[in-house]
Design a protein around this motif. Sequence first.
Motif, PDB file in Angstrom:
ATOM      1  N   MET A   1       0.908  -1.245   0.156  1.00 10.49           N
ATOM      2  CA  MET A   1       0.083  -0.215   0.030  1.00 10.49           C
ATOM      3  C   MET A   1       0.687   1.112  -0.094  1.00 10.49           C
ATOM      4  O   MET A   1       0.510   2.079  -0.673  1.00 10.49           O
ATOM      5  CB  MET A   1      -0.944   0.271   1.220  1.00 10.49           C
ATOM      6  N   ILE A   2       2.003   1.464   0.924  1.00 12.05           N
ATOM      7  CA  ILE A   2       2.629   2.543   0.884  1.00 12.05           C
ATOM      8  C   ILE A   2       4.303   2.161   0.594  1.00 12.05           C
ATOM      9  O   ILE A   2       4.673   0.853   1.026  1.00 12.05           O
ATOM     10  CB  ILE A   2       2.629   3.109   2.207  1.00 12.05           C
ATOM     11  N   SER A   3       4.817   2.896  -0.303  1.00 11.08           N
ATOM     12  CA  SER A   3       6.235   2.439  -0.476  1.00 11.08           C
ATOM     13  C   SER A   3       7.265   2.803   0.494  1.00 11.08           C
ATOM     14  O   SER A   3       6.949   3.603   1.525  1.00 11.08           O
ATOM     15  CB  SER A   3       6.660   3.248  -2.013  1.00 11.08           C
ATOM     16  N   ARG A   4       8.412   2.315   0.298  1.00  3.76           N
ATOM     17  CA  ARG A   4       9.602   2.612   1.300  1.00  3.76           C
ATOM     18  C   ARG A   4      11.052   3.121   0.686  1.00  3.76           C
ATOM     19  O   ARG A   4      11.281   2.696  -0.540  1.00  3.76           O
ATOM     20  CB  ARG A   4       9.985   1.077   1.973  1.00  3.76           C
ATOM     21  N   ILE A   5      11.501   4.052   1.263  1.00  2.00           N
ATOM     22  CA  ILE A   5      12.724   4.417   0.840  1.00  2.00           C
ATOM     23  C   ILE A   5      13.998   4.119   1.961  1.00  2.00           C
ATOM     24  O   ILE A   5      13.458   4.482   3.172  1.00  2.00           O
ATOM     25  CB  ILE A   5      12.829   6.019   0.682  1.00  2.00           C
ATOM     26  N   ASP A   6      14.767   3.429   1.588  1.00  2.00           N
ATOM     27  CA  ASP A   6      15.714   3.077   2.407  1.00  2.00           C
ATOM     28  C   ASP A   6      17.159   4.031   2.505  1.00  2.00           C
ATOM     29  O   ASP A   6      17.980   3.737   1.497  1.00  2.00           O
ATOM     30  CB  ASP A   6      16.420   1.693   2.341  1.00  2.00           C
ATOM     31  N   GLU A 307      -5.531   5.439  -2.717  1.00  2.00           N
ATOM     32  CA  GLU A 307      -4.750   6.149  -3.697  1.00  2.00           C
ATOM     33  C   GLU A 307      -3.767   6.880  -3.262  1.00  2.00           C
ATOM     34  O   GLU A 307      -2.715   6.861  -4.068  1.00  2.00           O
ATOM     35  CB  GLU A 307      -5.635   6.729  -4.773  1.00  2.00           C
ATOM     36  N   ALA A 308      -3.993   7.841  -2.171  1.00  4.85           N
ATOM     37  CA  ALA A 308      -2.979   8.720  -1.930  1.00  4.85           C
ATOM     38  C   ALA A 308      -1.889   8.135  -1.042  1.00  4.85           C
ATOM     39  O   ALA A 308      -0.559   8.392  -1.288  1.00  4.85           O
ATOM     40  CB  ALA A 308      -3.612   9.555  -0.749  1.00  4.85           C
ATOM     41  N   LEU A 309      -2.132   7.168  -0.176  1.00  9.36           N
ATOM     42  CA  LEU A 309      -0.997   6.386   0.289  1.00  9.36           C
ATOM     43  C   LEU A 309      -0.128   5.649  -0.619  1.00  9.36           C
ATOM     44  O   LEU A 309       0.893   5.318  -0.335  1.00  9.36           O
ATOM     45  CB  LEU A 309      -1.636   5.169   1.557  1.00  9.36           C
ATOM     46  N   SER A 310      -0.606   5.133  -1.732  1.00  8.11           N
ATOM     47  CA  SER A 310      -0.071   4.355  -2.801  1.00  8.11           C
ATOM     48  C   SER A 310       0.591   5.160  -3.799  1.00  8.11           C
ATOM     49  O   SER A 310       1.377   4.494  -4.594  1.00  8.11           O
ATOM     50  CB  SER A 310      -0.963   3.084  -3.318  1.00  8.11           C
ATOM     51  N   GLY A 311       0.178   6.392  -3.641  1.00 15.54           N
ATOM     52  CA  GLY A 311       0.985   7.464  -4.678  1.00 15.54           C
ATOM     53  C   GLY A 311       2.346   7.570  -4.448  1.00 15.54           C
ATOM     54  O   GLY A 311       2.924   7.415  -3.486  1.00 15.54           O
ATOM     55  N   ARG A 312       2.990   8.284  -5.259  1.00 20.92           N
ATOM     56  CA  ARG A 312       4.562   8.502  -5.414  1.00 20.92           C
ATOM     57  C   ARG A 312       4.725   9.669  -4.362  1.00 20.92           C
ATOM     58  O   ARG A 312       6.018   9.819  -3.931  1.00 20.92           O
ATOM     59  CB  ARG A 312       4.992   9.118  -6.656  1.00 20.92           C
TER      60      ARG A 312
END
Length: 442
Positions: A1-6, A307-312
């Motif tokens: 649902m939500i992306s990650r940046i490591d 949609e907001a949480l899965s957006g860029r």
Amino acid sequence: MISRIDLRGSAGRAVLDSPAALRDVMPRAEFDVEAALEKVRPICDDVRHRGVEALIEITERFDGVRLTDIRVPADTIAKALGDLDPKVRAALEETIRRARIVHRDQRRTDVTTTVAPGGTVTERWVPVERVGLYVPGGLAVYPSSVVMNVVPAQEAGVRSLAVASPPQKEFGGLPHPTILAACALLGVDEVYSVGGAQAIAMFAYGAGPCAPVNLVTGPGNIYVASAKRLLKGRIGIDSEAGPTEIAVLADATADPVHVAADLISQAEHDTLAASVLVTDSAELADAVEAELKAQVAATKHTARVTEALSGRQSGIVLVDSVDDGLKVVDAYAAEHLEIQTADASAVAARVRNAGAIFVGAFAPVSLGDYCAGSNHVLPTGGCACHSSGLSVQSFLRGIHVIDYSRDALAEVAHHVVTLAEAEDLPGHGAAIKARFEWGLPE
């Protein structure tokens, strides 16, 4: 649902040590105000040249409502207050009370500085004469935005206030009744059923009963932001507000239930809303993701939030430490920043860039949206690194009043002439010399 940046480890260090690189990797919504200018320019030109007639036609085209009068009658505003749910009225009254307490303390006082004997400079604070306050009316109803715009303007001493909000088909072409009721509670009786870029043009050029204003404030969609950019200079503006955003800086002490709920609270505004978690705890990140799945499924606006949480524009950023997290949130410069860490007050004191900072587990952004006393009209899109939220100061102008005696001018005249000649502006020096028949003092 939500992306990650490591951003952990040596690879992340290279990014963290470069503010420019850090800004580039942060999640951000696409919001091309410049591109919208092509659509906004003919709308604004039409309002400029045809006034109310253009407003009526544009409103029918975009809002599906045929107006007979752009101004809301005073008795309609009063009726909206009379029909208001008592609980909503009580909540709005408390919001107004708290906002007044905070904004009243922002008032400025004139200051006179004696630069030399007989020479003073006074800074006078003068309110803008007339302002147009825009209250959006798209996916949600925002009576709270009426409060956040009107209260600081009133506390600044603005003499003339006008509110514009989009007409609603279900309410016969009037703005939402709760917005009208909020205007009544604040004593605002000049309200217009006009939304979008055409409302900003109405404020800028004037149309029918609406006289031109000096300043326009309030959030809106991309077309409102674009019209503000187009007309800036003819009118002052507070900002080109983009989609709302929240960043949460949290460590392992944070409650994942709280964090997830707060991310959702902003995501429900709009599909472009940004929700960002910055944490040094992978365990918290995992727990928040699990909570998001459960809470999003149970919320009213599931599709919009998803949609907001899965957006860029949304994501979870993993860092090695809270210190690194502070670098991230300062680079992001969020509209709303929550600090949910151990010793949250000390961490919050180190933040440099944010529209508003919410400290600890019991100061969620929702509190600031309504009843904290703070203002919720805040800079978005990273603009918090150079701009502030709406305040009494937004409606004031500082004017310097220079008062020098003959002797005070004589004391510094040779310096003025020297600098004028250094800049090859001899007329400046001559304006000084003309005041002394005997020439300049040695």
